[in-house]
Structures are given as C-alpha cells and as structure tokens.
Design an enzyme around this catalytic site. Structure first.
Site, short mmCIF file in Angstrom:
data_model
loop_
_atom_site.label_atom_id
_atom_site.label_comp_id
_atom_site.label_asym_id
_atom_site.label_seq_id
_atom_site.Cartn_x
_atom_site.Cartn_y
_atom_site.Cartn_z
N HIS A 76 0.80 -1.23 0.00
CA HIS A 76 0.00 0.00 0.00
C HIS A 76 0.84 1.28 0.00
O HIS A 76 0.30 2.37 0.03
CB HIS A 76 -0.95 0.03 1.19
CG HIS A 76 -0.26 0.11 2.53
ND1 HIS A 76 0.13 -1.00 3.23
CD2 HIS A 76 0.13 1.17 3.28
CE1 HIS A 76 0.72 -0.63 4.36
NE2 HIS A 76 0.74 0.69 4.41
C1 UD1 Z 1 -1.82 5.32 6.12
C2 UD1 Z 1 -0.49 5.77 6.68
C3 UD1 Z 1 0.56 4.67 6.45
C4 UD1 Z 1 0.10 3.35 7.01
C5 UD1 Z 1 -1.27 3.01 6.46
C6 UD1 Z 1 -1.75 1.77 7.14
C7 UD1 Z 1 -0.11 8.20 6.55
C8 UD1 Z 1 0.64 9.26 5.86
N1 UD1 Z 1 -0.01 6.96 6.01
O1 UD1 Z 1 -1.67 5.18 4.71
O2 UD1 Z 1 1.76 5.03 7.10
O3 UD1 Z 1 1.02 2.37 6.64
O4 UD1 Z 1 -2.19 4.08 6.72
O5 UD1 Z 1 -2.81 1.15 6.53
O6 UD1 Z 1 -0.75 8.44 7.54
N2 UD1 Z 1 -9.20 4.69 2.29
C9 UD1 Z 1 -10.44 4.11 2.26
N3 UD1 Z 1 -10.98 3.70 3.45
C10 UD1 Z 1 -10.38 3.87 4.64
C11 UD1 Z 1 -9.12 4.49 4.66
C12 UD1 Z 1 -8.54 4.90 3.48
O7 UD1 Z 1 -11.03 3.93 1.19
O8 UD1 Z 1 -10.95 3.49 5.68
C13 UD1 Z 1 -8.57 5.10 1.02
C14 UD1 Z 1 -8.91 6.53 0.61
O9 UD1 Z 1 -9.07 6.55 -0.77
C15 UD1 Z 1 -7.65 7.28 1.01
C16 UD1 Z 1 -6.56 6.25 0.79
O10 UD1 Z 1 -7.16 5.01 1.14
O11 UD1 Z 1 -7.47 8.43 0.23
C17 UD1 Z 1 -5.33 6.49 1.63
O12 UD1 Z 1 -5.65 6.59 3.03
P1 UD1 Z 1 -4.69 7.41 4.02
O13 UD1 Z 1 -5.16 7.25 5.41
O14 UD1 Z 1 -4.52 8.80 3.52
O15 UD1 Z 1 -3.30 6.74 3.83
P2 UD1 Z 1 -2.91 5.20 3.78
O16 UD1 Z 1 -2.39 4.90 2.41
O17 UD1 Z 1 -4.03 4.40 4.31
N1 UDP Z 2 -3.49 -6.31 9.03
C1 UDP Z 2 -4.79 -6.77 9.17
N2 UDP Z 2 -5.51 -7.04 8.03
C2 UDP Z 2 -5.00 -6.87 6.78
C3 UDP Z 2 -3.67 -6.40 6.65
C4 UDP Z 2 -2.95 -6.12 7.80
O1 UDP Z 2 -5.28 -6.95 10.28
O2 UDP Z 2 -5.72 -7.14 5.80
C5 UDP Z 2 -2.73 -5.97 10.26
C6 UDP Z 2 -1.37 -6.62 10.42
O3 UDP Z 2 -1.46 -7.88 11.07
C7 UDP Z 2 -0.63 -5.60 11.28
C8 UDP Z 2 -1.20 -4.28 10.82
O4 UDP Z 2 -2.45 -4.60 10.21
O5 UDP Z 2 -0.97 -5.79 12.65
C9 UDP Z 2 -0.27 -3.60 9.84
O6 UDP Z 2 -0.90 -2.47 9.36
P1 UDP Z 2 -0.56 -1.81 7.95
O7 UDP Z 2 0.19 -2.73 7.10
O8 UDP Z 2 -1.85 -1.25 7.44
O9 UDP Z 2 0.28 -0.53 8.38
P2 UDP Z 2 1.85 -0.28 8.56
O10 UDP Z 2 2.34 -1.22 9.59
O11 UDP Z 2 2.48 -0.44 7.24
O12 UDP Z 2 1.91 1.14 8.99
#
Ligand code: UD1
Ligand code: UDP
Length: 365
Positions: free
Chosen positions: A205
């Site tokens: 992601h």
């Molecule tokens: C965020 C964090 C990243 C983390 C990730 C975990 C920042 C800068 N990044 O990235 O470090 O690894 O979360 O998962 O904070 N969206 C949905 N539904 C949701 C949430 C997001 O559809 O519930 C979609 C939206 O289109 C949104 C995009 O995902 O624009 C990105 O979401 P955002 O929270 O901005 O960043 P992540 O890529 O999720």
């Molecule tokens: N995770 C989850 N479901 C998923 C993918 C990840 O529960 O479909 C959990 C995973 O076990 C870990 C956490 O989410 O505990 C990691 O989050 P993510 O990869 O979104 O964020 P990051 O660690 O990269 O910030």
C-alpha cells in the site's frame, strides 16, 4: 492522571490496545480513547475494536481521507477541541501516520506532555510521509518509547536528551502474543481454499509502490511469475485497489490462475494467514515485525526499512522494487533456503507494562 490515547489508522489499534488495557486496569490512570477517523471503513477500523476488545472510542473525530495537508489540518482542528474539553495530563500517540504527528503538535502547543510509542525508527528516506511524521513527532515528544535500541541511537544522534528516551520494546507484539492462539481458530484458510504452508501472502500500500504505475507493474510482473508455482493471496488496502482501477491493471490480476485479490481482513484472520504462509511479501512496517516474531520468511518490497532489526535479527529481506530479485528470493524460500532469525529483545508481550511504569515514574517525579 488522565491520558488521552490516539488511534487513527490500521496499525495504531494493535499498538495502542495493550497499553490502553494496562492503563485502564490501574486506578492511578484514566484513559480517554480518541479515534481521529483517518481510517473509517469497517475492515480498516471498526473490526479491530471488536476483535481487540477495545471500547467504543470516547471521541470519534471523523476526519476521513484527504491530501496530507488537508488531512493533517483536519485532525489538528478536531483534536485541539478534545484537548480543550478533556484537559489531559498526557497525550499518547503511536507510530508514524498523519494522525500521530497532528495530535502531537496540538498537544505540545497547549503545553500537554506527549508520549510517542514506537519512537526513534528511521528509514532515512524523507520522501516517505511516515518519515516526516516520525521526525516531527519525536522532536516534540516528552517521553520517547522505543521498540529497539537502534531507535535510542537514532534519537540521541538527533540531539534528543537521553533522559527522555525509554527502551520499552514492541507493543504490537503484545497484541500478537495475546491473540495468536485465538487466531488459530480463524476459518480463513478453509474459506479461501488455502493449504497451510502452500501459499504466499501479500500486502502492498505504500505510495511509491502503488501510486506509480511503472513501479506497481514491476511488482505485478514478479507476482505473475510466482503465481505459476505458488497460490498468492492479497488482502488489498483501499488505496492500492483505487490505483489498480485507475491504472487499468485489473486484467493482469484476473489472468493469474492462483491469485486471490480480496478485501482487507480483520486482525485474527490476518494473523492466521501470516502464521500459515510459506512466505509474506509486503511493504508494511508492522508486518515486517510480526513475521519476524512468527518466524515466517518476509520479503519487503521497498528500498529501505525503518525497522532494520527485522533484517539483522529477524526473517526479513529487502528486495526493493526489482522484479528479478523478488523472484529469486522467493525461489530461495521455496527451496528451503532462508534465514530463520531470532526474536528481538523486549518483543516479549510485556511492553505495555513497561510503558505504564514509565508513565508512573514520569508523573511521580
Ligand atoms: C496510512 C499511513 C501509512 C500506514 C497506512 C496503514 C499516513 C501518511 N499513512 O496510509 O503510514 O502504513 O495508513 O494502513 O498516515 N481509504 C479508504 N478507506 C479507509 C481508509 C482509506 O477507502 O478506511 C482510502 C482513501 O481513498 C484514502 C486512501 O485510502 O485516500 C489512503 O488513506 P490514508 O489514510 O490517507 O493513507 P494510507 O495509504 O491508508
Ligand atoms: N493487518 C490486518 N488485516 C490486513 C492487513 C494487515 O489486520 O488485511 C494488520 C497486520 O497484522 C498488522 C497491521 O495490520 O498488525 C499492519 O498495518 P498496515 O500494514 O496497514 O500498516 P503499517 O504497519 O504499514 O503502517
């Protein structure tokens, strides 16, 4: 002592939950749980509250998605109001998401001490938004709780006073230890028709991997090759799904015979998927750590990591965005040739207790 604890995005729940429980059962503390709403889909948010047994947040800010400036600003506006209402003695933030930095900035400007859980990690790559969030949060925090000693070293090199830094270990692993055996009962393998140790698990992601078409395609090319030998399962983050649709890459996934693209799954299903995987391919921070503790080979599809201990001590290997390297490292694992690693110090399920003790000492001094 009133402690406001902030969650915003998926990895925060697993980190905050154990500390929340440790604090909640001690009458010295009053925890207030705040969810910024950075993540809001059921399978990116609500499901984790249910599975981890966290109570409904005391405050839900509902900020949602947006560009960095917009999202960070919205969290700051909404969270500042919480601080005016609650007047906490401490704010605790975790990890490196936008909500982490936004809430820390709010608190410090109101002269409320800030504790940063998972302080000190550095990828030294300032093009990653998380690296900026880490640096900003660390420099203004009063209590820096590190998961590994490289964190202490990074902070000291940046001039942060030694007395503010506490090596407490990895809170996310507290959750893993607590829920691992419960996750064994998950029916996810049967549901997806997967055989234990006969599939690869994928999560991707990071903007650099999924927001740039050429990069995403390089990674997909590796999956196309590996898919011929090993079933692959990819619970896809909503950000990556949007990009597949935008770039018109659906066909390439559809054409892979053994590939399953599914919605994100809950924590228990995901732990079960990790534990039974032949290997994991990921760009997630938390998953590099969880695979190290579970002893599962992990190929990290990034040029760098802020979690080097998962490489020096754990099962993690950096493969960059290099199609050939992803394939050759996978082949090594399939032929049984991979490093087994060991579990880093203080990744032992007792981090939350250590955090609680740090807080007590902080208030009593
Ligand atoms: C965020 C964090 C990243 C983390 C990730 C975990 C920042 C800068 N990044 O990235 O470090 O690894 O979360 O998962 O904070 N969206 C949905 N539904 C949701 C949430 C997001 O559809 O519930 C979609 C939206 O289109 C949104 C995009 O995902 O624009 C990105 O979401 P955002 O929270 O901005 O960043 P992540 O890529 O999720
Ligand atoms: N995770 C989850 N479901 C998923 C993918 C990840 O529960 O479909 C959990 C995973 O076990 C870990 C956490 O989410 O505990 C990691 O989050 P993510 O990869 O979104 O964020 P990051 O660690 O990269 O910030």
């Amino acid at each position: 002592m009133k402690i406001v604890m902030v969650v915003g995005a998926r990895p925060n729940y697993m980190k905050i939950a154990p500390v929340y429980f440790a604090i909640a059962k001690d009458s010295y503390f009053e925890p207030i749980l705040v969810h910024t709403g950075q993540h809001y889909d059921n399978n990116m948010s609500h499901i984790f509250f249910e599975e981890l047994g966290l109570p409904k947040p005391d405050k839900y800010l509902g900020v949602g998605s947006g560009n960095h400036g917009e999202q960070t600003a919205k969290v700051m506006i909404a969270f500042e109001k919480v601080l005016f209402d609650e007047k906490p003695d401490l704010v605790m933030v975790a990890g490196d998401v936008n909500s982490t930095a936004a809430c820390a900035i709010d608190a410090v400007k109101l002269h409320i001490p800030v504790a940063h859980l998972e302080a000190g990690l550095r990828s030294f790559d300032r093009k990653m938004p998380e690296e900026i969030n880490r640096i900003v949060t660390d420099v203004i925090s009063d209590i820096l709780l590190t998961p590994s000693l490289d964190g202490n070293r990074n902070l000291q090199k940046e001039g942060i006073h030694k007395e503010k830094i506490f090596f407490v270990g990895n809170a996310m692993i507290d959750s893993l230890k607590k829920y691992e055996s419960i996750a064994d009962d998950s029916p996810i393998l049967e549901k997806l028709n997967l055989i234990s140790k006969n599939y690869g698990l994928i999560t991707l992601h990071r903007p650099r991997n999924v927001d740039i078409k050429n990069n995403f395609e390089k990674i997909i090319s590796a999956f196309e090759y590996i898919d011929k030998e090993l079933p692959l399962i990819y619970p896809i983050h909503p950000r990556a799904l949007k990009q597949i649709q935008r770039f018109g890459l659906n066909n390439r996934f559809d054409q892979m015979k053994n590939f399953q693209l599914i919605s994100p799954v809950g924590y228990l299903d995901f732990l079960k998927l990790q534990k039974n995987a032949k290997l994991v391919m990921t760009d997630s921070g938390g998953i590099q750590e969880e695979t190290t503790v579970l002893g599962i080979p992990c190929l990290t599809i990034r040029e760098n990591t802020e979690r080097p201990i998962t490489i020096t001590q754990g099962t993690n290997v950096l493969v960059g965005l290099d199609t050939e390297k992803i394939i050759s490292e996978t082949e090594k694992i399939l032929s049984g040739n991979w490093k087994h690693g060991k579990i880093p110090q203080y990744w032992d399920g007792k981090t939350a207790e250590r955090v609680k003790n740090v807080f007590k000492t902080f208030f009593m001094n």
